[in-house]
Write a protein that holds these residues in place. Structure first.
Motif, PDB file in Angstrom:
ATOM      1  N   MET A 109      50.795   7.615 -19.496  1.00  0.00           N
ATOM      2  CA  MET A 109      50.113   6.912 -19.474  1.00  0.00           C
ATOM      3  C   MET A 109      48.023   8.303 -19.049  1.00  0.00           C
ATOM      4  O   MET A 109      48.812   9.051 -18.475  1.00  0.00           O
ATOM      5  CB  MET A 109      49.961   5.947 -18.450  1.00  0.00           C
ATOM      6  N   LYS A 110      47.366   7.482 -19.571  1.00  0.00           N
ATOM      7  CA  LYS A 110      46.220   8.663 -19.546  1.00  0.00           C
ATOM      8  C   LYS A 110      45.136   7.874 -18.465  1.00  0.00           C
ATOM      9  O   LYS A 110      45.058   6.333 -18.928  1.00  0.00           O
ATOM     10  CB  LYS A 110      45.309   8.871 -20.859  1.00  0.00           C
ATOM     11  N   GLY A 111      45.087   8.006 -17.365  1.00  0.00           N
ATOM     12  CA  GLY A 111      43.949   7.487 -16.469  1.00  0.00           C
ATOM     13  C   GLY A 111      42.571   7.227 -16.892  1.00  0.00           C
ATOM     14  O   GLY A 111      42.037   8.806 -17.192  1.00  0.00           O
ATOM     15  N   LEU A 112      41.795   6.720 -17.148  1.00  0.00           N
ATOM     16  CA  LEU A 112      40.398   6.465 -17.692  1.00  0.00           C
ATOM     17  C   LEU A 112      38.874   6.623 -16.721  1.00  0.00           C
ATOM     18  O   LEU A 112      38.479   7.040 -16.816  1.00  0.00           O
ATOM     19  CB  LEU A 112      40.507   5.369 -18.533  1.00  0.00           C
ATOM     20  N   ASN A 117      47.556   4.794 -22.985  1.00  0.00           N
ATOM     21  CA  ASN A 117      49.038   5.110 -23.126  1.00  0.00           C
ATOM     22  C   ASN A 117      49.101   6.224 -23.535  1.00  0.00           C
ATOM     23  O   ASN A 117      47.321   6.408 -24.480  1.00  0.00           O
ATOM     24  CB  ASN A 117      49.212   4.387 -25.099  1.00  0.00           C
ATOM     25  N   LYS A 118      49.164   7.340 -23.189  1.00  0.00           N
ATOM     26  CA  LYS A 118      48.695   9.155 -23.194  1.00  0.00           C
ATOM     27  C   LYS A 118      49.153   8.892 -24.708  1.00  0.00           C
ATOM     28  O   LYS A 118      48.333  10.086 -25.275  1.00  0.00           O
ATOM     29  CB  LYS A 118      50.122   8.967 -21.946  1.00  0.00           C
ATOM     30  N   GLY A 119      50.153   8.611 -25.415  1.00  0.00           N
ATOM     31  CA  GLY A 119      49.654   8.430 -26.906  1.00  0.00           C
ATOM     32  C   GLY A 119      48.917   8.594 -27.998  1.00  0.00           C
ATOM     33  O   GLY A 119      48.913   8.828 -29.030  1.00  0.00           O
ATOM     34  N   TRP A 120      48.695   7.383 -27.528  1.00  0.00           N
ATOM     35  CA  TRP A 120      47.644   6.302 -28.416  1.00  0.00           C
ATOM     36  C   TRP A 120      46.845   7.659 -28.441  1.00  0.00           C
ATOM     37  O   TRP A 120      45.806   7.445 -29.092  1.00  0.00           O
ATOM     38  CB  TRP A 120      47.744   4.932 -28.141  1.00  0.00           C
ATOM     39  N   TRP A 121      46.274   7.748 -26.321  1.00  0.00           N
ATOM     40  CA  TRP A 121      45.222   8.745 -26.593  1.00  0.00           C
ATOM     41  C   TRP A 121      44.982   9.684 -27.291  1.00  0.00           C
ATOM     42  O   TRP A 121      44.036  10.025 -27.976  1.00  0.00           O
ATOM     43  CB  TRP A 121      45.030   8.788 -25.065  1.00  0.00           C
ATOM     44  N   ASP A 127      38.402  14.098 -31.428  1.00  0.00           N
ATOM     45  CA  ASP A 127      37.807  14.323 -30.638  1.00  0.00           C
ATOM     46  C   ASP A 127      36.309  12.965 -30.383  1.00  0.00           C
ATOM     47  O   ASP A 127      35.920  12.644 -28.982  1.00  0.00           O
ATOM     48  CB  ASP A 127      37.148  15.501 -30.409  1.00  0.00           C
ATOM     49  N   GLN A 128      35.596  12.877 -31.188  1.00  0.00           N
ATOM     50  CA  GLN A 128      34.681  12.043 -31.347  1.00  0.00           C
ATOM     51  C   GLN A 128      34.402  10.638 -30.441  1.00  0.00           C
ATOM     52  O   GLN A 128      33.910  10.077 -29.766  1.00  0.00           O
ATOM     53  CB  GLN A 128      34.066  11.752 -33.140  1.00  0.00           C
ATOM     54  N   THR A 129      36.031   9.992 -31.300  1.00  0.00           N
ATOM     55  CA  THR A 129      36.183   8.264 -30.430  1.00  0.00           C
ATOM     56  C   THR A 129      36.599   8.592 -29.933  1.00  0.00           C
ATOM     57  O   THR A 129      36.324   7.458 -28.481  1.00  0.00           O
ATOM     58  CB  THR A 129      37.806   7.500 -31.069  1.00  0.00           C
ATOM     59  N   LYS A 130      37.820  10.016 -28.630  1.00  0.00           N
ATOM     60  CA  LYS A 130      37.852   9.667 -27.324  1.00  0.00           C
ATOM     61  C   LYS A 130      36.710  10.224 -26.670  1.00  0.00           C
ATOM     62  O   LYS A 130      36.422   9.275 -25.548  1.00  0.00           O
ATOM     63  CB  LYS A 130      38.333  11.254 -26.716  1.00  0.00           C
ATOM     64  N   LYS A 131      35.441  10.255 -27.105  1.00  0.00           N
ATOM     65  CA  LYS A 131      34.754  10.860 -26.212  1.00  0.00           C
ATOM     66  C   LYS A 131      33.893   9.322 -26.153  1.00  0.00           C
ATOM     67  O   LYS A 131      33.168   8.960 -25.253  1.00  0.00           O
ATOM     68  CB  LYS A 131      33.078  11.462 -26.961  1.00  0.00           C
ATOM     69  N   LEU A 132      33.457   8.724 -26.749  1.00  0.00           N
ATOM     70  CA  LEU A 132      33.089   6.972 -27.355  1.00  0.00           C
ATOM     71  C   LEU A 132      33.624   6.342 -26.483  1.00  0.00           C
ATOM     72  O   LEU A 132      32.585   5.845 -25.749  1.00  0.00           O
ATOM     73  CB  LEU A 132      33.227   6.828 -28.582  1.00  0.00           C
ATOM     74  N   LEU A 133      34.932   6.394 -26.037  1.00  0.00           N
ATOM     75  CA  LEU A 133      35.918   5.523 -25.402  1.00  0.00           C
ATOM     76  C   LEU A 133      35.727   5.474 -24.196  1.00  0.00           C
ATOM     77  O   LEU A 133      35.250   5.387 -23.275  1.00  0.00           O
ATOM     78  CB  LEU A 133      37.274   5.468 -25.980  1.00  0.00           C
ATOM     79  N   SER A 134      35.257   7.131 -23.847  1.00  0.00           N
ATOM     80  CA  SER A 134      35.013   7.431 -22.156  1.00  0.00           C
ATOM     81  C   SER A 134      33.757   7.598 -21.622  1.00  0.00           C
ATOM     82  O   SER A 134      33.536   7.288 -20.780  1.00  0.00           O
ATOM     83  CB  SER A 134      35.725   9.431 -22.263  1.00  0.00           C
ATOM     84  N   ASP A 135      33.012   7.478 -22.860  1.00  0.00           N
ATOM     85  CA  ASP A 135      31.439   6.716 -22.729  1.00  0.00           C
ATOM     86  C   ASP A 135      31.493   5.908 -22.136  1.00  0.00           C
ATOM     87  O   ASP A 135      30.149   5.503 -21.047  1.00  0.00           O
ATOM     88  CB  ASP A 135      30.084   7.687 -23.525  1.00  0.00           C
ATOM     89  N   ALA A 136      32.061   4.708 -22.852  1.00  0.00           N
ATOM     90  CA  ALA A 136      31.820   3.477 -22.621  1.00  0.00           C
ATOM     91  C   ALA A 136      32.870   3.164 -21.295  1.00  0.00           C
ATOM     92  O   ALA A 136      31.527   2.061 -20.761  1.00  0.00           O
ATOM     93  CB  ALA A 136      33.032   3.045 -23.981  1.00  0.00           C
ATOM     94  N   VAL A 137      33.719   3.835 -21.331  1.00  0.00           N
ATOM     95  CA  VAL A 137      34.350   3.141 -20.330  1.00  0.00           C
ATOM     96  C   VAL A 137      33.241   3.593 -18.575  1.00  0.00           C
ATOM     97  O   VAL A 137      33.282   3.341 -17.222  1.00  0.00           O
ATOM     98  CB  VAL A 137      35.650   4.351 -19.892  1.00  0.00           C
TER      99      VAL A 137
END
Length: 193
Positions: A1-4, A105-109, A114-124
């Motif tokens: 798991m990836k903690g958000l 899910n860590k594998g999914w993450w 990188d762009q999608t991770k940043k967008l999701l992280s910013d949204a979270v």
């Protein structure tokens, strides 16, 4: 798991049907519904009270029937569950917080670019900030409604009263801080003031 993130549900407070809670000894002999866990059990034992695990949906009836004397919860839940109908006292203890862990899910993450991770992280981050604001606002509104209804005597703890609780819990803090990051313990204690 990836903690958000941790999403808030507010500070917990204690209601009961027996007496005002102003100091730790006021809890002696009471059966308090908690969600369970070793730290909570140790804490209530230190107060001379019993931590009783009861399903959330069964709490109102348990309070009504006297199976338990009180419960701990955030103000929004205290109001929405109408605990003021079966409880005479509310002590604003701020003794713990309810936080919901947001994970992926860590594998999914890891497969995201990188762009999608940043967008999701910013949204979270934005959702977490907004959630904290809403939880605070809803708690304040719930307290106003509880006070306006006048069914429960509300006690707002002073800093000195709060410090007595921290002092009596020092053995519990010492025991569990050996198993946790000391910075986390310090942050928790600072948040409660």
């Amino acid at each position: 798991m990836k903690g958000l993130a941790f999403w808030p549900n507010g500070f917990k407070h204690i209601t009961n049907s027996e007496r005002e809670i102003k100091e730790p000894s006021d809890l002696k002999g009471l059966k308090i519904r908690t969600h369970g866990g070793e730290i909570l059990n140790d804490s209530y034992k230190q107060f001379g009270a019993a931590s009783t695990k009861i399903a959330f949906n069964d709490v109102y009836q348990a309070l009504q029937l006297g199976t338990i004397d009180g419960q701990e919860n955030n103000l929004t839940n205290i109001k929405s569950q109408s605990y003021d109908e079966v409880q005479g006292y509310l002590s604003l203890t701020n003794h713990t917080r309810t936080e919901y862990g947001l994970v992926a899910n860590k594998g999914w993450w890891d497969d995201l670019n990188d762009q999608t991770k940043k967008l999701l992280s910013d949204a979270v981050d934005e959702a977490t900030k907004k959630g904290r604001e809403l939880a605070k606002k809803e708690s304040e509104e719930a307290l106003k409604e509880i006070e306006a209804a006048g069914k429960m005597k509300v006690h707002k703890m002073t800093e000195e009263e709060h410090d007595k609780f921290v002092q009596i819990l020092q053995p519990v803090i010492d025991k569990w801080s050996k198993k946790m990051d000391p910075e986390i313990i310090e942050n928790i204690l600072d948040m409660q003031k």
